[in-house]
Design a protein around this motif. Structure first.
Motif, PDB file in Angstrom:
ATOM      1  N   VAL A 112      37.219  40.913  36.753  1.00 11.81           N
ATOM      2  CA  VAL A 112      37.566  39.984  37.828  1.00 11.81           C
ATOM      3  C   VAL A 112      39.076  39.964  38.022  1.00 11.81           C
ATOM      4  O   VAL A 112      39.836  39.728  37.076  1.00 11.81           O
ATOM      5  CB  VAL A 112      37.055  38.562  37.523  1.00 11.81           C
ATOM      6  CG1 VAL A 112      37.540  37.585  38.596  1.00 11.81           C
ATOM      7  CG2 VAL A 112      35.540  38.545  37.438  1.00 11.81           C
ATOM      8  N   ARG A 113      39.502  40.215  39.255  1.00 15.18           N
ATOM      9  CA  ARG A 113      40.910  40.168  39.615  1.00 15.18           C
ATOM     10  C   ARG A 113      41.043  39.442  40.945  1.00 15.18           C
ATOM     11  O   ARG A 113      40.063  39.270  41.662  1.00 15.18           O
ATOM     12  CB  ARG A 113      41.502  41.574  39.758  1.00 15.18           C
ATOM     13  CG  ARG A 113      41.348  42.456  38.552  1.00 15.18           C
ATOM     14  CD  ARG A 113      41.990  43.806  38.792  1.00 15.18           C
ATOM     15  NE  ARG A 113      43.442  43.670  38.949  1.00 15.18           N
ATOM     16  CZ  ARG A 113      44.240  44.658  39.327  1.00 15.18           C
ATOM     17  NH1 ARG A 113      43.732  45.842  39.626  1.00 15.18           N
ATOM     18  NH2 ARG A 113      45.545  44.469  39.429  1.00 15.18           N
ATOM     19  N   GLY A 114      42.263  39.054  41.287  1.00 13.08           N
ATOM     20  CA  GLY A 114      42.406  38.436  42.595  1.00 13.08           C
ATOM     21  C   GLY A 114      43.781  37.858  42.853  1.00 13.08           C
ATOM     22  O   GLY A 114      44.656  37.867  41.993  1.00 13.08           O
ATOM     23  N   ILE A 115      43.950  37.373  44.072  1.00 13.04           N
ATOM     24  CA  ILE A 115      45.164  36.669  44.486  1.00 13.04           C
ATOM     25  C   ILE A 115      44.733  35.373  45.149  1.00 13.04           C
ATOM     26  O   ILE A 115      43.948  35.375  46.100  1.00 13.04           O
ATOM     27  CB  ILE A 115      46.047  37.522  45.420  1.00 13.04           C
ATOM     28  CG1 ILE A 115      47.230  36.687  45.937  1.00 13.04           C
ATOM     29  CG2 ILE A 115      45.246  38.136  46.568  1.00 13.04           C
ATOM     30  CD1 ILE A 115      48.292  37.485  46.661  1.00 13.04           C
ATOM     31  N   VAL A 133      46.959  42.579  49.281  1.00 15.67           N
ATOM     32  CA  VAL A 133      46.904  42.643  47.814  1.00 15.67           C
ATOM     33  C   VAL A 133      45.466  42.850  47.346  1.00 15.67           C
ATOM     34  O   VAL A 133      45.201  43.655  46.443  1.00 15.67           O
ATOM     35  CB  VAL A 133      47.517  41.374  47.196  1.00 15.67           C
ATOM     36  CG1 VAL A 133      47.278  41.344  45.679  1.00 15.67           C
ATOM     37  CG2 VAL A 133      49.012  41.307  47.484  1.00 15.67           C
ATOM     38  N   ALA A 134      44.507  42.126  47.948  1.00 23.11           N
ATOM     39  CA  ALA A 134      43.101  42.295  47.563  1.00 23.11           C
ATOM     40  C   ALA A 134      42.641  43.728  47.818  1.00 23.11           C
ATOM     41  O   ALA A 134      41.931  44.326  47.001  1.00 23.11           O
ATOM     42  CB  ALA A 134      42.226  41.303  48.320  1.00 23.11           C
ATOM     43  N   ALA A 135      43.044  44.300  48.961  1.00 22.86           N
ATOM     44  CA  ALA A 135      42.655  45.673  49.279  1.00 22.86           C
ATOM     45  C   ALA A 135      43.267  46.670  48.295  1.00 22.86           C
ATOM     46  O   ALA A 135      42.609  47.635  47.888  1.00 22.86           O
ATOM     47  CB  ALA A 135      43.082  46.012  50.708  1.00 22.86           C
ATOM     48  N   LYS A 136      44.504  46.441  47.893  1.00 27.12           N
ATOM     49  CA  LYS A 136      45.144  47.328  46.915  1.00 27.12           C
ATOM     50  C   LYS A 136      44.454  47.237  45.556  1.00 27.12           C
ATOM     51  O   LYS A 136      44.301  48.242  44.856  1.00 27.12           O
ATOM     52  CB  LYS A 136      46.632  46.988  46.782  1.00 27.12           C
ATOM     53  CG  LYS A 136      47.456  47.439  47.978  1.00 27.12           C
ATOM     54  CD  LYS A 136      48.932  47.164  47.791  1.00 27.12           C
ATOM     55  CE  LYS A 136      49.742  47.724  48.953  1.00 27.12           C
ATOM     56  NZ  LYS A 136      51.197  47.466  48.792  1.00 27.12           N
ATOM     57  N   MET A 137      44.003  46.034  45.191  1.00 28.75           N
ATOM     58  CA  MET A 137      43.241  45.890  43.954  1.00 28.75           C
ATOM     59  C   MET A 137      41.927  46.656  44.040  1.00 28.75           C
ATOM     60  O   MET A 137      41.480  47.268  43.062  1.00 28.75           O
ATOM     61  CB  MET A 137      42.979  44.408  43.674  1.00 28.75           C
ATOM     62  CG  MET A 137      44.203  43.628  43.230  1.00 28.75           C
ATOM     63  SD  MET A 137      43.822  41.876  42.944  1.00 28.75           S
ATOM     64  CE  MET A 137      45.341  41.325  42.155  1.00 28.75           C
TER      65      MET A 137
END
Length: 358
Positions: free
Chosen positions: A139-142, A289-293
């Motif tokens: 799980v990752r995110g901004i 940022v979400a797209a880069k993740m």
């Protein structure tokens, strides 16, 4: 003989076309895929801005299949039906990366999916910060955060520009926040109370469940505050005869009628409703940022992501950029003065986010 040859030719051409179609379909199915699930309708400026950030990062030449789904609760739409449809689509499509935007998609789509698959979250979190608190490696995110430093500076500057005879020092300027009781307003209220104020003095947060409370709060704020922040007010339910947009504009007009102080909203839709100025986290940054993740997850290679303060986990980031938006007609109607540089950036960001100049 000739007829037989023609039939054979036609059969070969048809077989070739079928083979090409199957090959292309199979090749397309093998391409990496990203599914974006939004909690709000695609017409909302915040949603549009996030999509801009995603689309500028995951471009057609990236050879990635990109699909966006929107869970709409406007006009009486049933979110449960749309959520079930989205869950079925996920099982069928098996995306390489899943991006869930805002609280509803995060809790109803992302949280169950995160038990077995990686998930990327962005936007407004639910009160419990369910995905960020999951402590799962996948799980990752901004997260969206209200830019109080920028709001404080801009509103104090607005007082200085528009009320040069103001006798009080800036440290004595009283600032108030009014909002509804929804999840976005929850983050706004919490961060308002936790913010270290340098140029103004906070006098309180007014959370309203209905129009009567909204009007009563505006009356109190008009008597006690020098500058006012209008938080989220979409969760106050309209009367049966009004749609959500009509209801929002009524609430905004109540604020305009009762408040003569400098006002800033925390949403782009508030400018469409008539509020003169808005300061909000950049939705483009959230989407980018979400797209880069997602691309990192697919490629397994490091992709440059804007640096965050060292105190933050690089797996769970917070918004750093903000947008200053102006409603030119309301700025003129209320005789507000703005710095030339602020006006330039407001026009630029308004074009990016798609806010109409009324």
């Amino acid at each position: 003989m000739k007829a037989g040859f023609n039939n054979c030719q036609r059969w070969l051409i048809a077989a070739t076309l079928v083979f090409l179609w199957v090959s292309l379909a199979w090749t397309g199915a093998l391409r990496p895929s990203v599914l974006v699930v939004h909690s709000q309708d695609k017409t909302i400026p915040w949603t549009r801005g996030i999509n801009v950030g995603i689309d500028t990062t995951i471009t057609p030449i990236s050879n990635i299949r990109l699909h966006k789904s929107h869970i709409s609760t406007s006009n009486g739409a049933n979110p449960d039906t749309q959520i079930s449809r989205t869950q079925r689509f996920i099982k069928l499509w098996q995306p390489s990366a899943l991006i869930v935007v805002d609280d509803l998609a995060q809790t109803r789509i992302g949280l169950p999916y995160a038990a077995n698959k990686p998930v990327i979250y962005t936007g407004i979190e639910d009160h419990e910060r369910s995905l960020a608190s999951l402590q799962a490696s996948g799980v990752r995110g901004i997260a969206q955060r209200t830019p109080w430093d920028s709001i404080e500076h801009s509103l104090v500057r607005a007082v200085q520009l528009n009320a040069p005879s103001h006798k009080a020092s800036t440290s004595e300027l009283r600032i108030a926040l009014i909002s509804d009781t929804g999840p976005a307003a929850e983050e706004e209220a919490r961060s308002f109370e936790q913010h270290t104020w340098k140029l103004a003095k906070p006098i309180g947060v007014w959370r309203c469940k209905n129009k009567e409370q909204w009007i009563a709060a505006l009356h109190e704020i008009a008597e006690s505050a020098d500058i006012v922040v209008i938080g989220d007010y979409r969760y106050m339910q309209p009367s049966d005869s009004l749609n959500h947009k009509q209801w929002r504009r009524i609430l905004a007009q109540e604020a305009l009628d009762r408040l003569s102080q400098p006002i800033a909203a925390l949403s782009a839709y508030a400018l469409e409703d008539g509020i003169p100025m808005g300061i909000l986290p950049s939705p483009m940054e959230q989407g980018e940022v979400a797209a880069k993740m997602a691309l990192q997850q697919i490629s397994k290679h490091e992709i440059a992501i804007p640096k965050q303060p060292s105190s933050l986990s690089q797996q769970h980031l917070q918004s750093q950029h903000f947008l200053l938006l102006l409603n030119p007609a309301q700025v003129q109607r209320r005789h507000l003065k703005v710095d030339a540089l602020d006006a330039y950036y407001a026009r630029s960001s308004a074009r990016l986010i798609g806010v109409s100049a009324q």
